[in-house]
Design a protein around this motif. Structure first.
Motif, PDB file in Angstrom:
ATOM      1  N   THR A 158      -4.217   1.249   1.146  1.00  0.00           N
ATOM      2  CA  THR A 158      -3.907   2.134   0.017  1.00  0.00           C
ATOM      3  C   THR A 158      -4.912   3.287  -0.008  1.00  0.00           C
ATOM      4  N   SER A 196       0.847  -1.204   0.000  1.00  0.00           N
ATOM      5  CA  SER A 196       0.000   0.000   0.000  1.00  0.00           C
ATOM      6  C   SER A 196       0.872   1.239   0.000  1.00  0.00           C
ATOM      7  N   ASN A 252       2.325   1.694  -3.344  1.00  0.00           N
ATOM      8  CA  ASN A 252       1.280   2.227  -4.218  1.00  0.00           C
ATOM      9  C   ASN A 252       1.130   3.732  -4.050  1.00  0.00           C
TER      10      ASN A 252
END
Ligand SMILES: Nc1ncnc2c1ncn2[C@@H]1O[C@H](COP(=O)(O)OP(=O)(O)OP(=O)(O)O)[C@@H](O)[C@H]1O
Length: 642
Positions: free
Chosen positions: A229, A121, A124
């Motif tokens: 995320t 996450s 990301n």
């Protein structure tokens, strides 16, 4: 505080807090004796971990140079050190956990996953941050940004690999445990309850429901990563424009509530689909067990096929409807989300007089949210499905039976009792005293059938016949004597002593009219080749079957030969009581002669208790005593015994 310092401080605080918390878990686990020291081949793993950390340490080192070109390097050096130190510290703590594994086998990979799943996450969120920074820059930090981009991809790929492998390990354990649990439950079910179980539901639970839970286990981690995320991207968007995030939040809340309310209807469809699948499975079992009967008659074949087609179509239809409803839901949420992006794009700059660069970053962030959010929203039916599957497993298992780890462990270990020896035991008599049994079903509570109250006795070295018309209760009496049914009233005694239901069966070798012959002979002592060869000859099966490693060479025999083999197996089991339910009913005169005039007297000679349910009045003279069953009541026809 500049951005680099902010990020470095954030990393330091996050890693140190996570490491201290994990250390706390380890220490309390050791104090509570939930964890204990376990050595393993650690140097290789430790070095691999350090290698994994190297690019991340480089990333921390370079951060100030990318983000604060004008800031003095001296001002940020201590923060870099703190961040790098916290990374190494957390790695050491994390690694220590390997030496003190938790007793609960789900806990170790679970805790590891909770921590590692944060990393993709972060990677990301890092990627979107790098892209928007690049879009808003004049291109002077290109090399650094490319380095960080590659670093994020590296972090994303490596951690995802670790996560996927861990999840695979966990789901393997989950499947195995659930299967074992269901099988244990079946083994621990009373025979009467087993008779009531729809066999289709057993296979549906073992196949579909467990599969569904396993798939969910795999997706749960993706969901968790998606959730993190979303949070990180939202935080990033917050730094761009808080009001826009609030707007996005409201839109998301509306979408999710619409999705959820539509989901309740879908759940009903999924539930109905599971029920129909059970019916379909039941009929498939009928197809497999009754194939011979079906293949012979056109009408039977046509009608059964029609029924099978109907239940298959019904199941398909309902599951199709469920997925259709699900598509409607996703369409609504897709549309709502795209509309919200449009609103952000066209209205935000006008309402808040935002700079287009900020709007671009914001839209980028929102679009980046799309994937993970979609995953979360679309997992709702899965969550609904898993709730349905879990409920069915619970129903199958019986209420409250699997709500604690201890209960599960006990259930799985229940069958690991010490085997007592029952063959060759001295048994003088088996008696039933005032035994009463009642057949009732939940479907038709008013339709009851009673067997008893009855008295019965069979003695060592004697042959006892039970005769009577169809449906008079002979087999029920046999099941009561063998402990398969528990009497509602009265007692079954061995040598005048009350024996618990489950133990009663141990004294018996039984052949019911619908017996199942296992290929392997399960005896307390195993079987000797020499002994079995002599028996094969006695049972006139020479050249037809051999026994090797306690296993019959074949079961492809005629019905009569299979019965002989079943009798041979009973003989090998060598239990004190033999019970045969219409064993010779459909056999030729030669077999009947062998059974009544040769085998039964031999058993009698061996001082066994021999109980035979029969309609063969030609051989009634073989019996020492004869009982007759009439409408659930038992009478003794000769007073030799009673
Ligand atoms: N699993 C069951 N559930 C409900 N009722 C049952 C069940 N098995 C048997 N019965 C009822 O109990 C009665 C006695 O059945 P049982 O099988 O003991 O008869 P039986 O004397 O062995 O008949 P047969 O000679 O035809 O084998 C039957 O009339 C039947 O209605």
């Amino acid at each position: 505080m500049n951005k680099a310092s902010l990020i470095l401080t954030g990393i330091t605080i996050f890693l140190t807090t996570a490491a201290v918390a994990y250390l706390g878990f380890i220490v309390t686990g050791v104090i509570r004796q939930q964890r204990s020291f376990k050595n393993f081949r650690w140097p290789g793993t430790f070095l691999a971990g350090l290698l994994f950390l190297l690019p991340l340490l480089a990333g921390i080192y370079l951060l100030p140079q990318v983000m604060t070109p004008t800031a003095s390097k001296e001002a940020t050096v201590p923060l870099e050190l703190w961040a790098a130190g916290s990374l190494i510290f957390s790695y050491l703590v994390f690694f220590t956990g390997h030496f003190f594994p938790h007793r609960n086998k789900y806990y170790n990979p679970g805790a590891k996953l909770v921590f590692i799943s944060l990393l993709p996450s972060m990677a990301n969120a890092g990627i979107i941050f790098i892209i928007t920074t690049y879009l808003n820059s004049n291109g002077d930090k290109l090399y650094y940004l490319v380095f960080y981009f590659v670093l994020c991809v590296y972090l994303y790929v490596t951690t995802n690999k670790i996560i996927k492998e861990q999840v695979l390990d966990i789901s393997k354990t989950v499947i195995l445990d659930l299967n074992k649990l269901i099988i244990s439950k079946v083994f621990n079910t009373s025979f009467r309850d087993f008779e009531k179980i729809r066999k289709g539901s057993l296979f549906a639970v073992l196949n579909e429901d467990i599969e569904r839970i396993t798939v969910f286990c795999n997706n749960a981690v993706n969901l968790y990563t998606a959730g993190i995320t979303v949070i990180l991207v939202l935080i990033y968007l917050l730094t761009i424009n808080p009001w826009a995030v609030l707007l996005l939040f409201v839109v998301l809340a509306v979408i999710l509530s619409i999705h959820y309310s539509m989901g309740i209807k879908t759940a009903k469809h999924f539930h109905r689909a599971s029920e129909l699948r059970e019916v379909y499975m039941d009929q498939l079992l009928g197809l497999s067990n009754g194939f011979r009967e079906l293949i012979m008659h056109q009408v039977k074949r046509r009608d059964y096929r029609q029924e099978l087609d109907t239940s298959c179509t019904n199941y398909n239809e309902v599951i199709h409807q469920a997925y259709k409803k699900y598509i409607n839901r996703t369409m609504v949420s897709d549309m709502a989300f795209i509309l919200s992006i449009g609103i952000s794009c066209f209205l935000l700059p006008a309402i808040f007089h935002l700079d287009m660069k900020v709007v671009t970053a914001y839209i980028m962030g929102a679009l980046f949210l799309w994937g993970p959010l979609n995953m979360i929203v679309k997992s709702v039916p899965e969550v609904v499905g898993i709730k349905v599957a879990w409920k069915r497993i619970q129903q199958f298992m019986g209420a409250n039976s699997i709500n604690s780890e201890e209960a599960i462990r006990q259930l799985i270990e229940q069958d690991s009792f010490v085997i007592e020896k029952y063959s060759n035991r001295e048994v003088d008599s088996i008696t039933a005293e005032e035994v009463l049994f009642e057949y009732s079903s939940e479907q038709a509570p008013d339709e009851k059938y009673f067997v008893g109250p009855l008295n019965f006795e069979a003695r060592k070295g004697e042959i006892t016949f039970v005769v009577g018309g169809n449906g008079s209760g002979k087999t029920t009496l046999a099941k009561l004597l063998a402990g398969l049914y528990v009497p509602g009233r009265g007692k079954v005694k061995i040598n005048g002593k009350l024996v618990p239901g489950r133990e009663l069966g141990e004294y018996f070798s039984v052949i019911f009219s619908d017996f199942y012959l296992f290929r392997k002979v399960y005896t307390e002592t195993g079987v000797s080749k020499k002994n079995t060869e002599a028996l094969i000859s006695l049972f006139r099966l020479n050249g037809k079957v051999t026994v090797d490693n306690n296993t019959f060479s074949t079961l492809n025999l005629s019905r009569g030969q299979t019965k002989r083999l079943a009798l041979l197996q009973c003989w090998l089991e060598n239990r004190p009581i033999f019970l045969f339910d219409e064993c010779a009913a459909d056999q030729d005169p030669e077999f009947k002669e062998f059974f009544y005039l040769e085998l039964l007297p031999r058993m009698k000679q061996q001082q066994k208790i021999v109980i035979v349910i029969t309609h063969d009045d030609r051989y009634f003279n073989v019996a020492d005593s004869i009982f007759k069953m009439e409408m659930g009541q038992l009478v003794c026809l000769n007073d030799k015994v009673m």
